[in-house]
Every structure is written in structure tokens, then in C-alpha cells.
Write a protein that holds these residues in place. Structure first.
Motif, mmCIF file in Angstrom:
data_model
loop_
_atom_site.group_PDB
_atom_site.id
_atom_site.type_symbol
_atom_site.label_atom_id
_atom_site.label_comp_id
_atom_site.label_asym_id
_atom_site.label_seq_id
_atom_site.Cartn_x
_atom_site.Cartn_y
_atom_site.Cartn_z
ATOM 1 N N GLN A 1 43.186 35.876 38.423
ATOM 2 C CA GLN A 1 43.537 35.872 39.831
ATOM 3 C C GLN A 1 43.388 37.281 40.396
ATOM 4 O O GLN A 1 43.864 38.240 39.793
ATOM 5 C CB GLN A 1 44.979 35.385 40.027
ATOM 6 C CG GLN A 1 45.386 35.184 41.452
ATOM 7 C CD GLN A 1 44.768 33.952 42.080
ATOM 8 O OE1 GLN A 1 44.187 33.130 41.372
ATOM 9 N NE2 GLN A 1 44.874 33.838 43.373
ATOM 10 N N GLN B 1 44.210 39.728 43.550
ATOM 11 C CA GLN B 1 45.048 39.895 44.741
ATOM 12 C C GLN B 1 44.438 40.943 45.653
ATOM 13 O O GLN B 1 43.946 41.983 45.177
ATOM 14 C CB GLN B 1 46.460 40.287 44.336
ATOM 15 C CG GLN B 1 47.187 39.183 43.581
ATOM 16 C CD GLN B 1 48.620 39.552 43.235
ATOM 17 O OE1 GLN B 1 48.923 40.712 43.006
ATOM 18 N NE2 GLN B 1 49.476 38.570 43.208
ATOM 19 N N THR C 1 42.560 46.005 45.921
ATOM 20 C CA THR C 1 42.481 44.811 45.078
ATOM 21 C C THR C 1 43.079 45.060 43.692
ATOM 22 O O THR C 1 43.167 46.204 43.243
ATOM 23 C CB THR C 1 41.032 44.346 44.901
ATOM 24 O OG1 THR C 1 40.426 45.103 43.843
ATOM 25 C CG2 THR C 1 40.215 44.503 46.160
ATOM 26 N N SER C 2 43.448 43.961 43.058
ATOM 27 C CA SER C 2 43.978 44.025 41.700
ATOM 28 C C SER C 2 42.905 43.748 40.665
ATOM 29 O O SER C 2 43.198 43.707 39.470
ATOM 30 C CB SER C 2 45.115 43.008 41.540
ATOM 31 O OG SER C 2 44.611 41.690 41.652
ATOM 32 N N TYR D 1 38.620 34.617 46.908
ATOM 33 C CA TYR D 1 39.915 35.288 47.035
ATOM 34 C C TYR D 1 40.062 35.882 48.425
ATOM 35 O O TYR D 1 39.110 36.465 48.965
ATOM 36 C CB TYR D 1 40.045 36.387 45.979
ATOM 37 C CG TYR D 1 39.896 35.885 44.566
ATOM 38 C CD1 TYR D 1 38.732 36.126 43.845
ATOM 39 C CD2 TYR D 1 40.926 35.166 43.961
ATOM 40 C CE1 TYR D 1 38.587 35.656 42.550
ATOM 41 C CE2 TYR D 1 40.779 34.696 42.660
ATOM 42 C CZ TYR D 1 39.616 34.949 41.970
ATOM 43 O OH TYR D 1 39.483 34.478 40.682
ATOM 44 N N GLY E 1 42.918 38.003 51.228
ATOM 45 C CA GLY E 1 44.151 38.691 51.506
ATOM 46 C C GLY E 1 44.953 37.959 52.575
ATOM 47 O O GLY E 1 44.517 36.930 53.099
ATOM 48 N N GLN E 2 46.105 38.510 52.901
ATOM 49 C CA GLN E 2 47.001 37.894 53.887
ATOM 50 C C GLN E 2 46.647 38.279 55.313
ATOM 51 O O GLN E 2 47.126 37.638 56.264
ATOM 52 C CB GLN E 2 48.445 38.285 53.588
ATOM 53 C CG GLN E 2 48.960 37.692 52.282
ATOM 54 C CD GLN E 2 48.931 36.186 52.292
ATOM 55 O OE1 GLN E 2 49.462 35.542 53.189
ATOM 56 N NE2 GLN E 2 48.275 35.599 51.301
#
Length: 123
Positions: A1, A3, A24-25, A112, A114-115
Motif C-alpha cells: 500500500q 500512502q 509518498t510512503s 493510489y 492522496g486525500q
């Protein structure tokens, strides 16, 4: 995953500038193409800019091509969009998105998201 966390949004006057960041992660960030999209109230989410995994190719919507610049720093796992000469019609929530390898202008091809971060351009 993976993020994604956007930052840098805010209120700016017409003609002003903002730089959005997306951290990002992803441990293998250099294998992800990144995109910026935006969504204004009552409108569909639309493409803004994208950059390939290597950073060698960039794309931008016609409406922002002369004013916005996308870039990435693979050492910092971060993608940016520099927004200049902002207009009221740039007001929207801005989202960054990630997909493997090649950039795309389509929201459907990004896995993926983001918010989002709000950008408001006042006249």
C-alpha cells in the motif's frame, strides 16, 4: 500500500503562486509515475499534470501548460507542482496519484490517491 499526503494548498490572490507537494510512503518511489488532478465543486476530477517514474517525461493539461510545472525528487519520495499566474478557475481540491512506471492523463489508471489539498484563488 502506498500512502500519499499532499500539502501546500491555501488561499492566494489572482496572479499569485503556490507550490504543492506530495510526499509518498513508497519504498520504490522511483518506479511510480505520479500525477496531479483537481476537482472543483460540482465538476468531475480532471487531469492537471503528470511525470514519469524517471522524471524524464512530463505532461500537462492545455489549461495549465504555460503556468504549472510538475517535478519530482526521488531522493525525497516527493512530487511537486509549481503553480504560477493562478486564476479563479484554478480553484479546486488538488490530488496527487501514483501508478507504476508510465504516466497517464486518466484518473482511472492511477491506483493510489492522496486525500487532497484545497487551493482557492480569490479575485
Amino acid at each position: 500500500q502506498v500512502q500519499l499526503v499532499e500539502s501546500g494548498g491555501g488561499l492566494v490572490q489572482v496572479g499569485g503562486s503556490l507550490r504543492l507537494s506530495c510526499a509518498t510512503s513508497a519504498r520504490t518511489f522511483s518506479t511510480y509515475a505520479m500525477g496531479w488532478f483537481r476537482q472543483a465543486p460540482g465538476k468531475e476530477r480532471e487531469f492537471v499534470a503528470a511525470i514519469s517514474s524517471s522524471g524524464g517525461s512530463t505532461y500537462a493539461a492545455d489549461s495549465v501548460k504555460a503556468r504549472f510545472t510538475i517535478s519530482r525528487d526521488n531522493a525525497k519520495n516527493t512530487v511537486y507542482v509549481q503553480m504560477n499566474s493562478l486564476k479563479p478557475e484554478d480553484t479546486a481540491v488538488y490530488y496527487c496519484a501514483a501508478r507504476k512506471w508510465t504516466a497517464s492523463t486518466s484518473t482511472n489508471e492511477y491506483r493510489y490517491w492522496g486525500q487532497g489539498t484545497q487551493v482557492t484563488v480569490s479575485s
